[in-house]
Scaffold this motif. Structure first.
Motif, mmCIF file in Angstrom:
data_model
loop_
_atom_site.group_PDB
_atom_site.id
_atom_site.type_symbol
_atom_site.label_atom_id
_atom_site.label_comp_id
_atom_site.label_asym_id
_atom_site.label_seq_id
_atom_site.Cartn_x
_atom_site.Cartn_y
_atom_site.Cartn_z
ATOM 1 N N GLN A 226 43.026 32.688 41.636
ATOM 2 C CA GLN A 226 43.542 33.703 42.551
ATOM 3 C C GLN A 226 43.751 33.112 43.939
ATOM 4 O O GLN A 226 44.734 33.403 44.624
ATOM 5 C CB GLN A 226 42.564 34.887 42.620
ATOM 6 N N LEU A 229 46.865 31.049 43.847
ATOM 7 C CA LEU A 229 48.062 31.900 43.877
ATOM 8 C C LEU A 229 48.379 32.327 45.306
ATOM 9 O O LEU A 229 49.541 32.288 45.733
ATOM 10 C CB LEU A 229 47.855 33.120 42.976
ATOM 11 N N HIS A 259 45.785 34.022 30.369
ATOM 12 C CA HIS A 259 45.434 34.708 31.612
ATOM 13 C C HIS A 259 46.722 35.017 32.374
ATOM 14 O O HIS A 259 47.557 34.142 32.597
ATOM 15 C CB HIS A 259 44.512 33.831 32.445
ATOM 16 N N THR A 261 47.320 35.588 35.449
ATOM 17 C CA THR A 261 47.491 34.929 36.746
ATOM 18 C C THR A 261 48.134 33.556 36.593
ATOM 19 O O THR A 261 48.842 33.091 37.495
ATOM 20 C CB THR A 261 46.136 34.796 37.458
#
Length: 566
Positions: A226, A229, A259, A261
């Motif tokens: 995360q 990202l 996943h 993401t």
């Protein structure tokens, strides 16, 4: 505090032995300057960097928690003595990366952010210095514990996005303070924190986090991906700070179910690559995943195991997206990179596996199918799709006697017995379609033998069945090898040459047109390259339009419509 002897000496020296100026008489042996020095931070340097035992660090963390809880229960401004004692308790112990040291650092960080009243304006420099020392404790990439790094990145993300309520909730969890009202002001402490933890430093901290092993959709709280990202969305890449290797290593660690993401990370990263490729900058090569490492992912041994299927599908999405983008020039290094790798990738086989496990890659499969139909339509011809229902799942157990080396040695005999050819091809019919890939080269080189007038039609029909099975798993490589074998040219044809002029494949031995099974596979190859030709010629025309400054002429528009209609 007296239970910490080393820290207690500093506390007694600065606090207990120095009464406030209004309580001093003229005969007091203490000088007023001692108290003023204490507030300016000069006395802290004399007791700084003390090495405390684990029990003392645990006790210091408990004192900070208790004091912060009391401050929230009774929200009164702290006295000078309280401020000095607590601030001294935070900045005095030497920072360490042990388990108790990390716990103390988290509590100390929470106290500085949650209670900015502990350090008035004259003590901000000491807080900034403490933050700089904290950066030095960030573990290397091969360490095991990255909780401190993740905490600092979380605080930075929440502070930068002005998500004050979430930041206060995070700090209250660290300090074990059950806050009902989440509206505490932490603006000042955030500003001081962001002075040290800048964008570049936090980006480096992000890339210092190790890839998550066995990453899949069941990992719901992995902060590393995360954070990466967010890093990519900032578009703040620099030549000295590239996430290429980190993303590639994380892709190799992915498993099914995928996943979500990771798809977002790949999309953001591909947009950066495409943007640099459209500028025609040489540095775009550094943004690409290593070519040899990507090809190694698609070797025969890896394709037989589902452990690497997630990585293979993600890299296929990466390659097809780059291949289908119209803004990348055909002659650019990025186009050459994708074409050279796709020749080694069994696209159809991977798509079939994605269909069989559609529930575990629900978001990726539609994207792959869209890219294949748009950029490689020859892989999704209706007649081939219908044929796959009969041949993809066929096959018995593997015959251990039938191996590529033995098959190749037998077929290369000078006086080859045609009955032996029939027996060997019959054995290959018992193999699963995935196990036929190692025999592709040998089978294609067998085409001239099958054109013999004495070859039985039954043997030729068995060969056609095997050829169609191979077409269902790795068609592009099979079509190219078949075209080169039929034309028998000294200079081998390439995928681009056949896509530009599919009729080159008709320059073959006239005997081919008199052998129906071989003629059938010739037509299949021709139809595939005709479909590829439409996309290839359209891309060439599109590149010309992008290079021209004026709108496309009527003649160019008519040519494009003819290409699409065919």
């Amino acid at each position: 505090l007296r239970a910490i002897p080393e820290l207690g000496e500093g506390v007694k020296e600065t606090v207990f032995k120095s009464p406030p100026p209004d309580q001093m008489d003229s005969d007091s042996p203490h000088d007023t300057r001692d108290y003023e020095h204490m507030h300016s931070g000069e006395n802290f340097s004399r007791v700084a960097a003390l090495s405390l035992t684990p029990s003392q660090l645990s006790l210091a963390a408990s004192v900070l928690r208790v004091f912060c809880i009391l401050r929230r229960l009774c929200p009164l401004p702290p006295t000078h003595q309280e401020t000095d004692v607590i601030f001294n308790l935070i900045v005095t112990p030497a920072l360490s990366s042990s388990q108790d040291g990390d716990e103390f650092l988290k509590v100390a960080l929470g106290a500085l952010l949650l209670c900015p009243a502990f350090y008035p304006g004259e003590k901000e420099e000491l807080v900034l210095e403490w933050y700089h020392k904290l950066i030095l404790l960030i573990p290397p990439a091969d360490a095991r514990d990255f909780h401190l790094t993740e905490l600092l990145l979380t605080v930075h993300t929440l502070s930068r996005h002005s998500n004050q309520q979430a930041l206060v909730e995070l700090l209250s969890d660290i300090m074990s303070i059950p806050l009902r009202n989440k509206s505490y002001q932490v603006t000042k402490s955030k500003e001081i924190f962001l002075k040290v933890f800048t964008e570049e430093k936090c980006n480096r901290m992000t890339l210092s986090l190790p890839p998550t092993p066995n990453l899949n959709a069941n990992h719901t709280d992995k902060f590393s991906i995360q954070s990466l990202l967010d890093f990519l969305k900032k578009k703040s890449l620099s030549p000295n700070l590239q996430p290429t290797q980190w993303i590639f290593k994380q892709i190799l660690q992915c498993t099914l179910p995928l996943h979500s993401t990771m798809l977002l990370i790949l999309k953001e990263y591909i947009s950066v690559v495409i943007k640099e490729a459209s500028k025609k900058t040489p540095s775009v090569v550094e943004l690409l995943f290593p070519r040899d490492d990507v090809i190694k992912i698609y070797n025969n041994s890896s394709l037989l195991h589902n452990d690497s299927l997630a990585a293979q599908l993600l890299l296929l999405f990466y390659l097809l997206t780059l291949f289908s983008d119209e803004s990348i020039p055909i002659s650019s290094p990025v186009s050459e990179y994708t074409v050279s790798i796709l020749d080694h990738v069994p696209v159809k086989m991977l798509l079939s596996k994605a269909i069989s496990q559609a529930t575990q890659c629900t978001e990726l499969y539609p994207l792959l199918l869209k890219l294949i139909i748009g950029s490689l339509p020859q892989l999704w011809l209706p007649q081939n799709v219908l044929r796959e229902f009969n041949c993809v799942h066929s096959g018995m157990k593997l015959d251990t006697k039938c191996i590529p080396a033995h098959f190749d040695k037998t077929m290369n005999q000078r006086n080859l017995n045609l009955n032996v050819v029939f027996v060997l091809l019959k054995q290959l019919l018992n193999l699963h379609v995935d196990k036929l890939r190692p025999f592709m080269t040998v089978l294609v080189e067998l085409i001239p033998v099958l054109l013999s007038p004495t070859m039985a039609r039954q043997t030729q029909n068995i060969y056609l069945t095997l050829w169609e099975r191979l077409e269902s798993v790795e068609p592009r490589r099979l079509w190219l090898a078949t075209a080169n074998c039929l034309t028998e040219r000294e200079e081998k044809l390439s995928q681009d040459e056949l896509a530009f002029d599919p009729l080159l494949i008709l320059n073959c031995d006239p005997v081919v047109f008199r052998v129906p099974p071989i003629y059938s596979l010739l037509l299949d190859t021709l139809v595939a390259y005709l479909a590829a030709s439409r996309v290839h010629l359209y891309r060439i025309e599109r590149q010309r339009e992008l290079q021209e400054t004026h709108p496309p002429s009527l003649e160019a528009y008519e040519v494009r419509q003819v290409i699409i209609s065919t």
